[in-house]
Design a protein around this motif. Structure first.
Motif, PDB file in Angstrom:
ATOM      1  N   THR A   1      35.943  40.780  31.127  1.00  0.00           N
ATOM      2  CA  THR A   1      35.195  41.013  32.358  1.00  0.00           C
ATOM      3  C   THR A   1      35.195  42.469  32.799  1.00  0.00           C
ATOM      4  OG1 THR A   1      37.189  40.444  33.630  1.00  0.00           O
ATOM      5  CG2 THR A   1      35.621  38.677  33.167  1.00  0.00           C
ATOM      6  N   MET A   2      36.028  43.316  32.216  1.00  0.00           N
ATOM      7  CA  MET A   2      36.084  44.719  32.625  1.00  0.00           C
ATOM      8  C   MET A   2      34.916  45.509  32.059  1.00  0.00           C
ATOM      9  SD  MET A   2      40.082  45.859  32.363  1.00  0.00           S
ATOM     10  CE  MET A   2      41.283  45.290  33.552  1.00  0.00           C
ATOM     11  N   PRO A   3      34.479  46.576  32.748  1.00  0.00           N
ATOM     12  CA  PRO A   3      33.485  47.490  32.161  1.00  0.00           C
ATOM     13  C   PRO A   3      34.015  48.114  30.877  1.00  0.00           C
ATOM     14  CG  PRO A   3      33.688  47.856  34.524  1.00  0.00           C
ATOM     15  CD  PRO A   3      34.790  46.909  34.143  1.00  0.00           C
ATOM     16  N   PHE A   4      33.091  48.527  30.008  1.00  0.00           N
ATOM     17  CA  PHE A   4      33.486  48.953  28.664  1.00  0.00           C
ATOM     18  C   PHE A   4      34.433  50.142  28.677  1.00  0.00           C
ATOM     19  CE2 PHE A   4      30.167  51.897  29.654  1.00  0.00           C
ATOM     20  CZ  PHE A   4      30.379  53.015  28.871  1.00  0.00           C
ATOM     21  N   GLN A   5      34.294  51.065  29.632  1.00  0.00           N
ATOM     22  CA  GLN A   5      35.149  52.252  29.637  1.00  0.00           C
ATOM     23  C   GLN A   5      36.525  51.989  30.223  1.00  0.00           C
ATOM     24  OE1 GLN A   5      32.458  51.750  31.436  1.00  0.00           O
ATOM     25  NE2 GLN A   5      32.463  52.826  33.414  1.00  0.00           N
ATOM     26  N   TRP A   6      36.733  50.809  30.833  1.00  0.00           N
ATOM     27  CA  TRP A   6      38.024  50.470  31.418  1.00  0.00           C
ATOM     28  C   TRP A   6      38.751  49.390  30.636  1.00  0.00           C
ATOM     29  CZ3 TRP A   6      40.012  53.557  34.958  1.00  0.00           C
ATOM     30  CH2 TRP A   6      39.151  54.329  35.730  1.00  0.00           C
ATOM     31  N   GLN A   7      38.291  49.064  29.469  1.00  0.00           N
ATOM     32  CA  GLN A   7      38.926  47.992  28.693  1.00  0.00           C
ATOM     33  C   GLN A   7      40.274  48.407  28.106  1.00  0.00           C
ATOM     34  OE1 GLN A   7      36.070  46.546  25.853  1.00  0.00           O
ATOM     35  NE2 GLN A   7      34.629  45.910  27.434  1.00  0.00           N
ATOM     36  N   TRP A   8      40.608  49.698  28.163  1.00  0.00           N
ATOM     37  CA  TRP A   8      41.936  50.129  27.739  1.00  0.00           C
ATOM     38  C   TRP A   8      43.014  49.617  28.700  1.00  0.00           C
ATOM     39  CZ3 TRP A   8      44.749  52.990  31.193  1.00  0.00           C
ATOM     40  CH2 TRP A   8      44.032  53.597  32.231  1.00  0.00           C
ATOM     41  N   CYS A   9      42.602  49.214  29.911  1.00  0.00           N
ATOM     42  CA  CYS A   9      43.569  48.661  30.861  1.00  0.00           C
ATOM     43  C   CYS A   9      44.190  47.372  30.335  1.00  0.00           C
ATOM     44  CB  CYS A   9      42.891  48.407  32.206  1.00  0.00           C
ATOM     45  SG  CYS A   9      42.341  49.907  33.055  1.00  0.00           S
ATOM     46  N   TYR A  10      43.484  46.697  29.419  1.00  0.00           N
ATOM     47  CA  TYR A  10      44.050  45.500  28.785  1.00  0.00           C
ATOM     48  C   TYR A  10      45.346  45.850  28.055  1.00  0.00           C
ATOM     49  CZ  TYR A  10      44.690  42.368  24.800  1.00  0.00           C
ATOM     50  OH  TYR A  10      45.226  41.564  23.824  1.00  0.00           O
ATOM     51  N   GLU A  11      45.329  46.908  27.267  1.00  0.00           N
ATOM     52  CA  GLU A  11      46.533  47.334  26.556  1.00  0.00           C
ATOM     53  C   GLU A  11      47.608  47.810  27.531  1.00  0.00           C
ATOM     54  OE1 GLU A  11      47.048  46.952  23.454  1.00  0.00           O
ATOM     55  OE2 GLU A  11      45.023  46.398  22.790  1.00  0.00           O
ATOM     56  N   PHE A  12      47.188  48.469  28.597  1.00  0.00           N
ATOM     57  CA  PHE A  12      48.152  48.933  29.592  1.00  0.00           C
ATOM     58  C   PHE A  12      48.860  47.752  30.255  1.00  0.00           C
ATOM     59  CE2 PHE A  12      48.978  49.984  34.088  1.00  0.00           C
ATOM     60  CZ  PHE A  12      49.931  50.984  33.913  1.00  0.00           C
ATOM     61  N   LEU A  13      48.113  46.720  30.614  1.00  0.00           N
ATOM     62  CA  LEU A  13      48.720  45.548  31.237  1.00  0.00           C
ATOM     63  C   LEU A  13      49.659  44.830  30.272  1.00  0.00           C
ATOM     64  CD1 LEU A  13      45.630  44.108  33.153  1.00  0.00           C
ATOM     65  CD2 LEU A  13      47.554  45.366  34.103  1.00  0.00           C
ATOM     66  N   VAL A  14      49.296  44.763  29.000  1.00  0.00           N
ATOM     67  CA  VAL A  14      50.154  44.107  28.015  1.00  0.00           C
ATOM     68  C   VAL A  14      51.470  44.867  27.856  1.00  0.00           C
ATOM     69  CG1 VAL A  14      50.384  43.529  25.571  1.00  0.00           C
ATOM     70  CG2 VAL A  14      48.263  43.013  26.768  1.00  0.00           C
TER      71      VAL A  14
END
Length: 586
Positions: free
Chosen positions: A491-504
Motif C-alpha cells: 500500500t505504500m508509494p513506490f519511493q517509500w517502500q524501503w520503509c518495509y525493510e526498515f520496519l522489519v
C-alpha cells in the motif's frame, strides 16, 4: 545434528559459488520453447530522468500456425504508484493487454505490438504520458524498389530463381527436388532481402514525445529467421512511478494447444543516482546503520554475560553469536547493494560472503528460539524425543529456505523457476515459524501441570508467565515481519517502500532486545531462580550437621561468584567449629 548442519552449510556454500556470478540490475534473459502467455521481465521504480533500455536480441515464433493480427505478440510497459497488482496487467484478466484500445484503469500503459508481416513495431500509448522514447522508426521503401516488387521477376534481376522454375513441372513429384526447391527459394528470398537492405537508406534513431505521439511505428529487423528491435525511454517529471515490463504471447492465453516461442532480451534500468530502484536506493545506508545498532547491542550483551559469568549458560553465548552474525550479515548486505548501485551487478566475493552470513543468521535464529522455548540449558540439558524432531525439521527447512532465497536473488524475474522458488521460500519460512512455537507450547503445558502437582507452585507460575510472554512475542514478531509489513509494502508509494525493510529490521531489533531482557543472566531473573522452601532449607541443615556432605556447598545459580564463595566458606567454618567442640568434650 551438528555434523548434518555442517554438511548443509557446506552444500549451501558450494551452491553460492555457482550462483554468485549472475547479474542483478543489468538484466539478460533467454527463454527457449516457452509456452507462458505472459512473462514478467522486471519491476522497477523510476525517478524523473531515469532511463529504460530494452533490446530484443532475438525472437523466434510460429509464423504459419498463428494469426498474429487477432492474437498479437509484444511488450507492455505499465506504470503504478504503489506495488499493488495492476488490473490490466494481471494474469487473471480474460483479455490480452495487447488488444486493449482504451484505458481500463487510472494507470498509464504503453504497448509494443510486433508485426512480423510488415516488419514493424506498432507503439500505442494509452493514458497520460510524459516519457521520451528514442528508437529507430520504420523507413519507407524507395519507389523503385516498390515497383520491382510489383513487376514479374525476370532473368536479369533474379537469375537464381528462374533456373529451378523451368523444371518445376518435370520434377514435381520428386521429394528431393521439392526440398532443393524450397532451399533455393529461401536463398532467393534472403538474397532479395539483402538487396533491399543495400538499397534501403540507413535510418537513424528519432526521439518521440509520447504525450503528443500516441501511436508510432518502429522498425523491426529480421536476421536468420529471428526478429529484433530496441528502444530507449527517458522518464519525465510527471511520469515517475513503479514500472512493470512484460512480454505477451496472446495465442497461448486461449485454451488448447500451446505454441512454443523463444526470445532473448536485455533490459537495463538506471535512475539518476545509480542502478537501484527508487525503493532500494536508501537500503545501503539503512543496512549499515542497523548493522552498527546490532553490533552495539551485541557488545552490551557480551558485557552483561561477563558481568554475571557465574549465571551464564551456553544458550546465552549462542544468543551473542546470533547478534554478531546478524550485524555481519547487514554489513555485507549493505556492501552488496552499494556495488549493485554503482556497477549494476554485485561483486562475486561480497555476494558470496553476504549469502553465507545470511544462511548462518537464519539457521542460528530459529535454533536459538527453539532452544529457548524448550528451556534447554536453563532448567535441563537433555532434549526430549519430540523436541529433537523439531530441530531435525527446522534445520533442513532453514537450509532449503536460504537456498531458495539465493536462487531468487540470482535469477531473473522472468525465468520460469523464479516464482516456484519464491513460493517455496514463503511456504518453508511459515513452516519454520510455526515449528518453533511447538516447544514453547509444550513448556507452557509442562509448567501448568507442574504448578498443580508439586509444592513449588509460585515459582512455576512465574516461569509459566514468562513463557506465555515469550509465546506472544514470537507470534507478534512473525505476524509483523511476515504479514503486516508485506501489507504495508503493497500500500505504500513506490519511493517509500524501503520503509518495509526498515520496519522489519527495527522489529527484529526489538524482538532481540526483549528476548535478551527476559532471559538475562541476572540474580533477579525469576526464570533462573531455583525454588527455596522450608523443606529444602531443613534438608540442607540436616545433611550439613551429619557431616556426610562436609565441605560441599549448595550452588545457587541466582547468586554471583562472591556470594557463592562466601556461603561455602561460612558453612565450612560452622562445620569445623562443631567438630572442634565435640573433640574438646571428649
Amino acid at each position: 545434528m551438528a555434523v548434518a548442519h555442517r554438511g548443509c552449510v557446506l552444500a549451501g556454500y558450494l551452491l553460492l559459488l555457482l550462483l554468485a556470478g549472475c547479474k542483478a540490475r543489468i538484466h539478460s534473459l533467454t527463454l527457449k520453447n516457452e509456452t507462458r502467455f505472459a512473462v514478467d521481465l522486471n519491476t522497477f521504480g523510476f525517478y524523473a530522468n531515469g532511463t529504460l533500455d530494452v533490446n530484443l536480441v532475438s525472437l523466434r515464433l510460429q509464423e504459419q500456425l498463428v494469426n498474429y493480427s487477432n492474437y498479437p505478440v509484444g511488450f507492455s510497459l505499465s506504470r503504478s504508484r504503489v506495488n499493488g497488482v495492476l488490473s490490466y496487467t494481471a494474469e487473471e484478466t480474460e483479455t490480452c493487454p495487447l488488444t486493449l484500445t482504451k484505458l481500463t484503469s487510472t494507470e498509464p500503459l504503453i504497448l509494443f505490438l510486433i508485426d512480423i508481416k510488415t516488419l514493424s513495431v506498432n507503439v500505442r500509448a494509452i493514458g497520460e504520458q510524459d516519457n521520451l522514447l528514442r528508437a529507430k522508426p520504420k523507413a519507407e521503401a524507395p519507389k523503385g524498389l516498390r515497383k520491382t516488387r510489383q513487376e514479374p521477376a525476370n532473368a536479369a534481376n533474379t537469375p537464381d530463381v528462374s533456373k529451378p522454375s523451368t523444371n518445376r513441372d518435370e520434377k514435381a513429384d520428386d521429394p528431393d527436388n521439392k526440398l532443393n526447391k524450397d532451399e533455393k527459394d529461401d536463398k532467393s528470398v534472403e538474397s532479395n532481402k539483402d538487396i533491399q537492405k543495400e538499397e534501403k537508406p540507413e535510418v537513424e534513431e528519432t526521439e518521440f514525445q509520447l504525450g503528443k505521439n500516441k501511436q508510432l511505428t518502429l522498425a523491426l529487423d529480421k536476421v536468420n529467421g529471428s526478429y529484433n528491435f530496441s528502444f530507449h525511454m527517458v522518464v519525465g517529471l510527471l511520469a515517475e512511478g513503479l514500472y512493470s515490463l512484460k512480454f505477451h504471447y496472446c495465442q497461448n492465453r486461449v485454451p488448447g494447444v500451446k505454441f512454443p516461442y523463444s526470445f532473448s532480451v536485455e533490459v537495463t534500468e538506471v535512475n539518476p543516482d545509480g542502478y537501484l530502484s527508487a525503493a532500494e536506493i536508501p537500503l545501503s545506508r539503512l543496512y549499515i546503520c542497523m548493522a552498527g545498532v546490532f553490533f552495539t547491542a551485541a557488545l552490551v550483551w557480551v558485557y552483561t554475560l561477563m558481568k554475571h559469568r557465574y549465571s551464564v549458560f551456553k544458550i546465552h553465548w549462542l544468543m551473542a553469536a546470533l547478534a554478531f552474525t546478524k550485524a555481519t550479515s547487514l554489513v555485507f548486505h549493505s556492501i552488496n547493494y552499494h556495488f549493485i548501485n554503482t556497477k549494476g551487478h554485485p561483486i562475486e566475493g561480497w555476494a558470496v560472503m553476504y549469502y553465507i552470513t545470511h544462511l548462518l543468521k537464519g539457521a542460528l535464529l530459529f535454533i536459538t528460539l527453539a532452544l529457548i522455548g524448550t528451556g534447554w540449558a536453563f532448567v535441563k540439558y537433555i532434549l526430549s524425543d519430540k523436541e529433537k524432531k523439531i530441530f531435525m525439521i527446522v534445520i533442513p527447512l532453514q537450509v532449503l529456505a536460504n537456498v531458495a532465497f539465493i536462487i531468487i536473488e540470482s535469477t531473473e524475474e522472468g525465468s520460469s523457476e523464479y516464482y516456484l522458488w519464491k513460493e517455496i521460500l514463503f511456504l518453508v519460512d511459515l513452516i519454520c515459524c510455526g515449528a518453533i512455537l511447538f516447544p514453547v507450547v509444550w513448556s507452557i503445558r509442562h509448567l501448568q501441570e507442574a504448578s498443580s502437582t508439586d509444592g513449588k507452585a509460585a515459582m512455576n507460575l512465574e516461569k509459566l508467565k514468562l513463557f506465555r510472554h515469550y509465546y506472544v512475542m514470537i507470534v507478534c514478531y512473525i505476524y509483523f515481519t511476515r504479514i503486516i509489513a508485506i501489507l504495508l509494502k503493497v500500500t505504500m508509494p513506490f519511493q517509500w517502500q524501503w520503509c518495509y525493510e526498515f520496519l522489519v529490521e527495527v522489529s527484529t531489533l526489538i524482538f532481540f532486545v526483549l528476548t535478551g531482557y527476559k532471559f538475562r543472566p541476572a540474580s533477579n531473573n525469576p526464570y533462573l531462580q531455583l525454588p527455596q522452601d522450608e523443606e529444602d532449607v531443613e534438608m540442607d541443615e540436616v545433611m550439613t550437621e551429619s557431616g556426610a556432605l562436609e565441605g560441599i556447598s549448595k550452588v545457587k545459580k541466582t547468586c554471583n561468584g562472591r556470594e557463592r564463595q562466601k556461603e561455602s566458606t561460612l558453612r565450612r567454618g560452622g562445620v569445623n567449629m562443631r567438630n572442634e567442640g565435640k573433640t574438646t568434650e571428649m
